[in-house]
Design an enzyme around this catalytic site. Structure first.
Site, PDB file in Angstrom:
ATOM      1  N   THR A 308       0.831  -1.202   0.000  1.00 37.96           N
ATOM      2  CA  THR A 308       0.000   0.000   0.000  1.00 37.96           C
ATOM      3  C   THR A 308       0.865   1.251   0.000  1.00 37.96           C
ATOM      4  O   THR A 308       2.033   1.220   0.402  1.00 37.96           O
ATOM      5  CB  THR A 308      -0.902   0.079   1.246  1.00 37.96           C
ATOM      6  OG1 THR A 308      -0.103   0.435   2.384  1.00 37.96           O
ATOM      7  CG2 THR A 308      -1.624  -1.220   1.506  1.00 37.96           C
ATOM      8  N   ASP A 309       0.297   2.358  -0.427  1.00 43.95           N
ATOM      9  CA  ASP A 309       0.924   3.644  -0.161  1.00 43.95           C
ATOM     10  C   ASP A 309       0.847   3.894   1.341  1.00 43.95           C
ATOM     11  O   ASP A 309       0.186   3.159   2.083  1.00 43.95           O
ATOM     12  CB  ASP A 309       0.231   4.745  -0.972  1.00 43.95           C
ATOM     13  CG  ASP A 309       1.193   5.861  -1.358  1.00 43.95           C
ATOM     14  OD1 ASP A 309       2.113   6.148  -0.567  1.00 43.95           O
ATOM     15  OD2 ASP A 309       1.018   6.451  -2.433  1.00 43.95           O
TER      16      ASP A 309
END
Length: 593
Positions: A308-309
């Site tokens: 994920t970011d």
């Protein structure tokens, strides 16, 4: 490594990687598996030591990696600010020694970084002493030379490996189809074919034809393309309004990623954005099973790491300021439910978080199976083995200072700054100026550097020519989140007193204007009155003056179009490239002399 007095399969370099992965996996506890699924920032002490020490400023909010290893069993970290190359090399080796000597299985750490090798003030371009400073990715696209892009990435690889950075949180291959988006400088522009060409060369330079002990693993971002943000509002922040596709052009943004898959990128990072079209669920991409499992895993058969970011699950607390988690579309879920949703979507790793205990709890409550966790941990382990970290994770501290900022690397970076400069207007062949013979007035240029090219005067009225350096305008969004002011949002044209001051100079003396394009500036009045107009994509004063005075010829071509008005910008479709009405300068435009 596990201190049992025998050579286990995972410790044996002669064994196949898959056998080694399976062996260490079956020895891991659920706590150790969960720890591997998290990566967060870490601070490097001034002296290279690894113990937690008091810090001020941004460092005050950055975790201590040693404590995260001890308490959370984490072994992935990304670095932001670093004090010096020797300190980083010392810190890195000390961390690997701790992993080897003081953790149960001796699993080595993996260090990641955002870009460090660009001449840039952009928030996502990390700065560190001595790293070579090249033009920004937008400049590499302006040059358009795959060999140079591969050379750049190879230099990055050598400098990263020298200090133990083995994973790059780049390249960023979003398409810059919405010109107000603040992250355009990190892209290769708005053309999918050009971006795909640059992407393949970049990943090849970082990873080589096959991941190995001298590779840097590329975490390519942001799937499935973060460019078409409504009004350019970035989804780091609650004021974002979603990704939109008024031109039904979703698939166009996948083209650079298809090139990344063809070049076997090691990892993929989805963006925060929420697709607002009817074809996809209206939740952020890392929460979106249709995007991660349906599109990325099933259609594209991507079996690398998906991370994920940063900061999708928990709010960030910076003093009295709260930066909400980027849990767009699932704000109603609690952290446990968010973690479960992300894992169910098909993601392997959580960026900017350190809550592995939540994964442990979900497994023990049978809300997530340990078999599902194993599939993610296998990918993360495999990457460590492919990079050779299990066999020799250490760096040569003496060699690090010789490799980073090597004179040949510095020179190549400086040459790229000059080569990317793009000549947009050259009325009556004003450029190149004659070296040493002119009285010059400079604004936003270091007079000491300018004095090497001509006689610097203090008043424009006394000058033969003026040289004016500008940055693309930006107008911060009003918000309580301080970091948002560092993102260049808003209109692209100069206004009010600032514009009047520029035009007054242009009306007073013949002027050469240089503008730094981190986004597409709207400058019809300035272009009309300038004797010459050039654009740079991250360049020093010396680089710009070298081109103006003919030491180097401008070689760039615009990787983004420059619209003729803000009305034209507002009438564009966010997902469609080069579609503003009657642009001032078209995509691909560039003169020379």
């Amino acid at each position: 490594m596990n201190k049992n007095g025998k050579l286990d399969v995972y410790e044996d370099v002669k064994q196949p990687i898959e056998a080694r992965v399976n062996d260490v996996l079956q020895q891991m506890t659920i706590e150790e598996k969960a720890g591997m699924m998290f990566i967060n920032g870490a601070k490097v002490n001034e002296d290279g030591s690894i113990e937690d020490k008091p810090a001020t400023g941004l460092f005050a909010f950055v975790p201590n990696a040693l404590e995260l290893m001890r308490q959370k069993k984490m072994n992935h970290f990304n670095l932001w600010m670093i004090p010096s190359v020797p300190s980083l090399a010392n810190w890195y080796n000390a961390m690997q020694h701790f992993a080897e000597d003081s953790t149960r299985l001796g699993i080595p750490i993996t260090i990641a970084s955002d870009p460090r090798n660009h001449f840039s003030n952009n928030i996502f371009a990390m700065t560190a002493a001595s790293f070579s400073q090249w033009c920004e990715p937008l400049g590499l696209a302006a040059i358009g030379d795959e060999k140079l892009t591969q050379e750049f990435a190879d230099v990055v690889r050598q400098e990263y490996v020298a200090v133990g950075i083995r994973e790059s949180l780049h390249p960023q291959i979003d398409l810059a189809t919405e010109p107000r988006w603040p992250r355009i400088s990190g892209t290769f522009g708005e053309d999918a074919a050009l971006s795909a060409k640059m992407t393949k060369a970049y990943i090849l330079g970082l990873q080589g034809q096959k991941l190995g002990v001298n590779s840097v693993a590329a975490m390519t971002k942001h799937f499935p393309g973060g460019g078409p943000q409504f009004e350019g509002l970035d989804p780091h922040f609650p004021f974002q309004k979603g990704q939109v596709y008024p031109g039904n052009n979703f698939n166009y943004h996948l083209i650079p990623f298809e090139a990344a898959f063809a070049q076997h990128t090691a990892a993929i990072m989805p963006y925060y954005g929420v697709p607002m079209d009817a074809a996809h669920e209206h939740v952020g991409f890392s929460y979106n099973k249709g995007i991660i499992t349906g599109l990325l895993r099933n259609k594209y058969h991507f079996d690398g790491v998906v991370c994920t970011d940063w900061g999708l699950v928990t709010d960030a607390h910076m003093g009295n300021i709260v930066w909400p988690a980027r849990a767009w579309g699932v704000e109603n879920l609690n952290p446990e439910e968010r973690v479960q949703r992300i894992i169910d979507a098909g993601v392997d790793q959580f960026g900017g978080e350190n809550i592995p205990e939540v994964v442990v709890k979900l497994v023990k409550e049978k809300k997530i199976s340990e078999v599902r966790i194993d599939s993610s941990v296998k990918r993360l382990l495999r990457l460590k083995f492919e990079l050779g970290l299990f066999d020799n994770p250490y760096v040569n501290e003496t060699k690090a200072t010789a490799i980073i900022g090597k004179p040949a690397f510095i020179q190549a970076g400086e040459a790229s700054q000059r080569r990317a400069i793009t000549l947009l207007k050259n009325e009556a062949k004003t450029l190149p100026l004659k070296l040493g013979s002119l009285k010059i007035y400079v604004r936003n240029v270091d007079p000491k550097i300018a004095a090497q090219y001509g006689t610097v005067v203090n008043r424009p009225e006394d000058a033969d020519i003026a040289i004016l350096r500008l940055n693309t305008p930006a107008y911060p969004v009003k918000t309580d989140i301080p970091i948002a002011s560092m993102f260049h949002h808003g209109d692209l044209d100069f206004k009010g007193v600032q514009k009047d001051s520029i035009l007054q100079l242009l009306n007073t003396v013949p002027t050469v204007v240089d503008i730094y394009l981190d986004r597409a500036a709207v400058i019809p009045d300035i272009s009309a009155k300038a004797k010459a107009l050039i654009a740079n994509f991250g360049a020093s004063d010396a680089a710009v003056l070298d081109v103006i005075f003919g030491k180097y010829k401008p070689g760039g071509h615009l990787p983004i179009e420059l619209p003729s008005s803000m009305e034209a910008v507002r009438n564009q479709k966010e997902d469609v490239p080069y579609d503003s009405k009657q642009p001032l300068y078209k995509f691909g435009f560039g003169l020379s002399y």
